[in-house]
Design an enzyme around this catalytic site. Structure first.
Site, PDB file in Angstrom:
ATOM      1  N   LYS A  45       0.816  -1.198   0.000  1.00 21.11           N
ATOM      2  CA  LYS A  45       0.000   0.000   0.000  1.00 21.11           C
ATOM      3  C   LYS A  45       0.861   1.264   0.000  1.00 21.11           C
ATOM      4  O   LYS A  45       0.390   2.354  -0.292  1.00 21.11           O
ATOM      5  CB  LYS A  45      -0.874   0.043   1.281  1.00 21.11           C
ATOM      6  CG  LYS A  45      -1.774  -1.132   1.498  1.00 21.11           C
ATOM      7  CD  LYS A  45      -2.421  -1.004   2.892  1.00 21.11           C
ATOM      8  CE  LYS A  45      -2.883  -2.342   3.366  1.00 21.11           C
ATOM      9  NZ  LYS A  45      -3.231  -2.296   4.790  1.00 21.11           N
ATOM     10  N   GLY A  46       2.114   1.103   0.382  1.00 17.99           N
ATOM     11  CA  GLY A  46       2.955   2.262   0.681  1.00 17.99           C
ATOM     12  C   GLY A  46       3.173   3.226  -0.466  1.00 17.99           C
ATOM     13  O   GLY A  46       3.378   4.420  -0.246  1.00 17.99           O
ATOM     14  N   GLU A 101       7.541   2.384  -6.303  1.00 18.56           N
ATOM     15  CA  GLU A 101       7.770   1.960  -4.912  1.00 18.56           C
ATOM     16  C   GLU A 101       7.867   3.176  -4.003  1.00 18.56           C
ATOM     17  O   GLU A 101       8.306   4.243  -4.431  1.00 18.56           O
ATOM     18  CB  GLU A 101       9.095   1.185  -4.807  1.00 18.56           C
ATOM     19  CG  GLU A 101       8.967  -0.321  -4.908  1.00 18.56           C
ATOM     20  CD  GLU A 101       8.296  -0.954  -3.683  1.00 18.56           C
ATOM     21  OE1 GLU A 101       7.685  -0.234  -2.874  1.00 18.56           O
ATOM     22  OE2 GLU A 101       8.391  -2.186  -3.561  1.00 18.56           O
ATOM     23  N   ASP A 102       7.508   2.991  -2.747  1.00 19.24           N
ATOM     24  CA  ASP A 102       7.731   4.071  -1.783  1.00 19.24           C
ATOM     25  C   ASP A 102       9.154   4.011  -1.234  1.00 19.24           C
ATOM     26  O   ASP A 102       9.777   5.045  -1.025  1.00 19.24           O
ATOM     27  CB  ASP A 102       6.703   4.041  -0.636  1.00 19.24           C
ATOM     28  CG  ASP A 102       6.565   2.668  -0.001  1.00 19.24           C
ATOM     29  OD1 ASP A 102       6.839   1.665  -0.687  1.00 19.24           O
ATOM     30  OD2 ASP A 102       6.184   2.586   1.174  1.00 19.24           O
ATOM     31  N   ASP A 105      14.522  -0.808   0.673  1.00 26.04           N
ATOM     32  CA  ASP A 105      15.213  -0.919   1.960  1.00 26.04           C
ATOM     33  C   ASP A 105      16.225  -2.067   1.846  1.00 26.04           C
ATOM     34  O   ASP A 105      17.342  -1.882   1.369  1.00 26.04           O
ATOM     35  CB  ASP A 105      14.138  -1.163   3.026  1.00 26.04           C
ATOM     36  CG  ASP A 105      14.637  -1.009   4.433  1.00 26.04           C
ATOM     37  OD1 ASP A 105      15.851  -1.024   4.644  1.00 26.04           O
ATOM     38  OD2 ASP A 105      13.815  -0.900   5.359  1.00 26.04           O
ATOM     39  N   LYS A 133      17.166   3.616   0.608  1.00 27.65           N
ATOM     40  CA  LYS A 133      17.935   3.481   1.853  1.00 27.65           C
ATOM     41  C   LYS A 133      19.121   2.573   1.554  1.00 27.65           C
ATOM     42  O   LYS A 133      19.102   1.388   1.907  1.00 27.65           O
ATOM     43  CB  LYS A 133      17.050   2.817   2.905  1.00 27.65           C
ATOM     44  CG  LYS A 133      16.549   3.701   4.015  1.00 27.65           C
ATOM     45  CD  LYS A 133      15.922   2.782   5.057  1.00 27.65           C
ATOM     46  CE  LYS A 133      15.240   3.504   6.151  1.00 27.65           C
ATOM     47  NZ  LYS A 133      14.640   2.542   7.104  1.00 27.65           N
ATOM     48  N   PHE A 154      13.969   5.208  11.191  1.00 22.65           N
ATOM     49  CA  PHE A 154      12.608   4.687  11.129  1.00 22.65           C
ATOM     50  C   PHE A 154      11.707   5.755  10.519  1.00 22.65           C
ATOM     51  O   PHE A 154      11.306   6.695  11.191  1.00 22.65           O
ATOM     52  CB  PHE A 154      12.116   4.296  12.527  1.00 22.65           C
ATOM     53  CG  PHE A 154      10.970   3.327  12.496  1.00 22.65           C
ATOM     54  CD1 PHE A 154       9.875   3.528  11.662  1.00 22.65           C
ATOM     55  CD2 PHE A 154      10.994   2.191  13.288  1.00 22.65           C
ATOM     56  CE1 PHE A 154       8.826   2.631  11.619  1.00 22.65           C
ATOM     57  CE2 PHE A 154       9.948   1.277  13.258  1.00 22.65           C
ATOM     58  CZ  PHE A 154       8.859   1.504  12.413  1.00 22.65           C
ATOM     59  N   ASP A 161       4.577   3.401   6.720  1.00 25.15           N
ATOM     60  CA  ASP A 161       3.770   3.172   7.915  1.00 25.15           C
ATOM     61  C   ASP A 161       4.561   2.629   9.098  1.00 25.15           C
ATOM     62  O   ASP A 161       5.649   2.087   8.947  1.00 25.15           O
ATOM     63  CB  ASP A 161       2.647   2.179   7.609  1.00 25.15           C
ATOM     64  CG  ASP A 161       3.160   0.740   7.475  1.00 25.15           C
ATOM     65  OD1 ASP A 161       4.090   0.522   6.670  1.00 25.15           O
ATOM     66  OD2 ASP A 161       2.658  -0.145   8.187  1.00 25.15           O
ATOM     67  N   ARG A 167       0.599   6.649   7.425  1.00 24.75           N
ATOM     68  CA  ARG A 167       0.723   6.731   5.963  1.00 24.75           C
ATOM     69  C   ARG A 167       0.181   8.051   5.437  1.00 24.75           C
ATOM     70  O   ARG A 167       0.557   8.506   4.363  1.00 24.75           O
ATOM     71  CB  ARG A 167      -0.064   5.599   5.294  1.00 24.75           C
ATOM     72  CG  ARG A 167       0.455   4.197   5.558  1.00 24.75           C
ATOM     73  CD  ARG A 167      -0.260   3.225   4.647  1.00 24.75           C
ATOM     74  NE  ARG A 167      -0.184   1.836   5.060  1.00 24.75           N
ATOM     75  CZ  ARG A 167       0.787   0.997   4.733  1.00 24.75           C
ATOM     76  NH1 ARG A 167       1.806   1.407   4.011  1.00 24.75           N
ATOM     77  NH2 ARG A 167       0.762  -0.264   5.136  1.00 24.75           N
TER      78      ARG A 167
HETATM   79  C1  PRP Z   1       7.433  -1.944   2.056  1.00 26.90           C
HETATM   80  C2  PRP Z   1       7.665  -1.034   0.867  1.00 26.90           C
HETATM   81  C3  PRP Z   1       8.443  -1.897  -0.095  1.00 26.90           C
HETATM   82  C4  PRP Z   1       9.193  -2.825   0.817  1.00 26.90           C
HETATM   83  C5  PRP Z   1      10.611  -2.402   0.887  1.00 26.90           C
HETATM   84  O1  PRP Z   1       6.301  -2.711   1.814  1.00 26.90           O
HETATM   85  O2  PRP Z   1       6.447  -0.593   0.291  1.00 26.90           O
HETATM   86  O3  PRP Z   1       7.592  -2.618  -0.953  1.00 26.90           O
HETATM   87  O4  PRP Z   1       8.599  -2.757   2.115  1.00 26.90           O
HETATM   88  O5  PRP Z   1      11.334  -3.213   1.774  1.00 26.90           O
HETATM   89  P1  PRP Z   1      12.499  -4.168   1.323  1.00 26.90           P
HETATM   90  O6  PRP Z   1      13.394  -3.420   0.375  1.00 26.90           O
HETATM   91  O7  PRP Z   1      13.196  -4.481   2.639  1.00 26.90           O
HETATM   92  O8  PRP Z   1      11.910  -5.384   0.692  1.00 26.90           O
HETATM   93  P2  PRP Z   1       5.529  -3.540   2.938  1.00 26.90           P
HETATM   94  O9  PRP Z   1       5.734  -4.997   2.651  1.00 26.90           O
HETATM   95  O10 PRP Z   1       5.917  -3.055   4.306  1.00 26.90           O
HETATM   96  O11 PRP Z   1       4.020  -3.222   2.625  1.00 26.90           O
HETATM   97  P3  PRP Z   1       3.233  -1.832   2.603  1.00 26.90           P
HETATM   98  O12 PRP Z   1       3.670  -1.104   1.348  1.00 26.90           O
HETATM   99  O13 PRP Z   1       1.803  -2.240   2.541  1.00 26.90           O
HETATM  100  O14 PRP Z   1       3.584  -1.058   3.851  1.00 26.90           O
END
Ligand code: PRP
Length: 182
Positions: A45-46, A101-102, A105, A133, A154, A161, A167
């Site tokens: 959702k991000g 993507e948001d 990481d 990041k 964080f 979120d 969000r």
């Molecule tokens: C978050 C974000 C990326 C992912 C990045 O999604 O939207 O898709 O984590 O992290 P990574 O590089 O360590 O894989 P999340 O699964 O938390 O779902 P959300 O978007 O619904 O918060």
């Protein structure tokens, strides 16, 4: 009265900075895809607020779709290691897909998503991520369009979120430690 801002240690990226970064990325996408009709694929959702911001500044034809995936930590990205919570609705075979993507990481989600889209037969796949990041990367993958580079903190807001909350903040901030350690 409760106010979300009181939970934020500091604002890292203001709304104005996010809008400007989105405009810059939109212009790069226009230039790179001027003879194409790319699919903007929003990862739920991000990435929803970034998708909404970046798409309105792109002045070529695009189509939109949504996907919701989770990557299994520790797994490689062969088929079966990505959990599809909501799949793409359109047939992306032979399409030029831009993953929206948001945040990138560890990189696991992006890497697995790229592999998955290749299995679906896309013509090309790139990624636009609002936040990168690089310090926390554990797999080798890189977004093609990056809004903002962030230190390891964080982050919440503009789609990011903590326990599904924050969000809706119009900026990206660092969450106070006492919020996630209590
Ligand atoms: C978050 C974000 C990326 C992912 C990045 O999604 O939207 O898709 O984590 O992290 P990574 O590089 O360590 O894989 P999340 O699964 O938390 O779902 P959300 O978007 O619904 O918060």
């Amino acid at each position: 009265m409760e106010n979300l801002k009181q939970d934020i240690e500091k604002i890292l990226f203001s709304h104005e900075e996010i809008v400007n970064a989105s405009k810059r990325i939109a212009k790069q996408i226009e230039e790179d895809y001027k003879d194409k009709e790319p699919v903007l694929l929003c990862t739920l959702k991000g990435a929803l607020p970034f998708m909404a911001e970046v798409m309105k500044h792109i002045d070529i034809h695009v189509v939109t779709d949504f996907i919701d995936v989770s990557s299994y930590h520790g797994g490689t990205c062969s088929s079966g290691t990505i959990k599809i919570n909501k799949d793409v609705a359109m047939d992306v075979k032979d399409k030029d897909v831009i993953i929206i993507e948001d945040i990138v990481d560890t990189g696991r989600t992006l890497k697995c998503l790229i592999e998955y889209l290749k299995e679906l037969g896309v013509n090309s796949v790139t990624c636009a991520s609002l936040v990168d990041k690089p310090e926390t990367r554990v797999v080798e993958v890189q977004a093609d369009y990056i809004g903002i580079e962030s230190p390891n903190a964080f982050l919440v807001g503009f789609g990011l979120d903590y326990e599904e909350k924050y969000r809706n903040l119009p900026y990206i901030g660092v969450l106070k430690k006492e919020i996630y350690t209590k």
